[in-house]
Design a protein around this motif. Structure first.
Motif, PDB file in Angstrom:
ATOM      1  N   TYR A  14       0.814  -1.144  -0.062  1.00  0.00           N
ATOM      2  CA  TYR A  14      -0.163   0.002  -0.165  1.00  0.00           C
ATOM      3  C   TYR A  14       0.241   1.369  -0.022  1.00  0.00           C
ATOM      4  O   TYR A  14       0.850   2.509  -0.797  1.00  0.00           O
ATOM      5  CB  TYR A  14      -0.983   0.167   1.098  1.00  0.00           C
ATOM      6  CG  TYR A  14      -1.934   1.248   1.258  1.00  0.00           C
ATOM      7  CD1 TYR A  14      -2.982   0.795   0.439  1.00  0.00           C
ATOM      8  CD2 TYR A  14      -1.421   2.828   2.132  1.00  0.00           C
ATOM      9  CE1 TYR A  14      -3.826   2.174   0.418  1.00  0.00           C
ATOM     10  CE2 TYR A  14      -2.327   3.609   2.036  1.00  0.00           C
ATOM     11  CZ  TYR A  14      -3.139   3.325   1.258  1.00  0.00           C
ATOM     12  OH  TYR A  14      -4.081   4.323   1.617  1.00  0.00           O
ATOM     13  N   VAL A  17       2.831   2.113  -3.030  1.00  0.00           N
ATOM     14  CA  VAL A  17       1.646   2.587  -4.693  1.00  0.00           C
ATOM     15  C   VAL A  17       1.462   3.867  -4.065  1.00  0.00           C
ATOM     16  O   VAL A  17       1.416   4.552  -5.007  1.00  0.00           O
ATOM     17  CB  VAL A  17       0.383   1.767  -4.468  1.00  0.00           C
ATOM     18  CG1 VAL A  17      -1.149   2.601  -5.335  1.00  0.00           C
ATOM     19  CG2 VAL A  17       0.152   0.052  -4.916  1.00  0.00           C
ATOM     20  N   PRO A  29      -0.466   1.334 -10.582  1.00  0.00           N
ATOM     21  CA  PRO A  29      -0.486   0.298  -9.758  1.00  0.00           C
ATOM     22  C   PRO A  29      -2.184   0.869  -8.709  1.00  0.00           C
ATOM     23  O   PRO A  29      -2.444  -0.285  -7.881  1.00  0.00           O
ATOM     24  CB  PRO A  29       0.598   0.386  -8.605  1.00  0.00           C
ATOM     25  CG  PRO A  29       1.377   1.062 -10.424  1.00  0.00           C
ATOM     26  CD  PRO A  29       0.217   2.009 -11.170  1.00  0.00           C
ATOM     27  N   LEU A  30      -2.325   2.021  -8.493  1.00  0.00           N
ATOM     28  CA  LEU A  30      -3.277   2.290  -7.542  1.00  0.00           C
ATOM     29  C   LEU A  30      -4.749   1.793  -8.307  1.00  0.00           C
ATOM     30  O   LEU A  30      -5.591   0.302  -7.361  1.00  0.00           O
ATOM     31  CB  LEU A  30      -3.583   4.227  -7.259  1.00  0.00           C
ATOM     32  CG  LEU A  30      -4.572   4.226  -6.101  1.00  0.00           C
ATOM     33  CD1 LEU A  30      -4.765   3.802  -4.885  1.00  0.00           C
ATOM     34  CD2 LEU A  30      -4.999   5.418  -6.291  1.00  0.00           C
ATOM     35  N   LEU A  33      -4.486  -2.357  -7.463  1.00  0.00           N
ATOM     36  CA  LEU A  33      -4.421  -2.054  -6.169  1.00  0.00           C
ATOM     37  C   LEU A  33      -6.305  -2.178  -5.555  1.00  0.00           C
ATOM     38  O   LEU A  33      -6.395  -2.818  -4.608  1.00  0.00           O
ATOM     39  CB  LEU A  33      -3.732  -1.576  -5.315  1.00  0.00           C
ATOM     40  CG  LEU A  33      -3.829  -1.674  -3.143  1.00  0.00           C
ATOM     41  CD1 LEU A  33      -3.206  -3.072  -3.359  1.00  0.00           C
ATOM     42  CD2 LEU A  33      -3.101  -0.393  -3.089  1.00  0.00           C
TER      43      LEU A  33
END
Length: 71
Positions: A14, A17, A29-30, A33
């Motif tokens: 986390y 990201v 990537p967010l 995720l």
């Protein structure tokens, strides 16, 4: 739409990201995720919702039983 939680996401992942978004404006990537977290939080949400519905139904049955005894 179901609630999204990041509780199951490893803290290091986390953090990386979030840093990628803030420092590099790299949002891919967010997005990944968020999808992963949504997929993992949905079963937990549905299980909780089901358990609450069962508990509520049980409370109604108990209340109805109490009324039948009084009558």
């Amino acid at each position: 739409m179901r609630p999204l939680t990041f509780l199951a996401v490893p803290e290091q992942a986390y953090g990386r990201v979030v840093l990628g978004v803030y420092e590099l404006t790299w949002v891919a990537p967010l997005c990944d995720l968020s999808i992963w977290a949504y997929e993992h939080s949905t079963p937990e949400y549905l299980a909780t919702k089901r358990d609450l519905a069962r508990a509520r139904l049980g409370a109604v049955e108990v209340a109805q039983g109490d009324q039948a005894v009084r009558a």
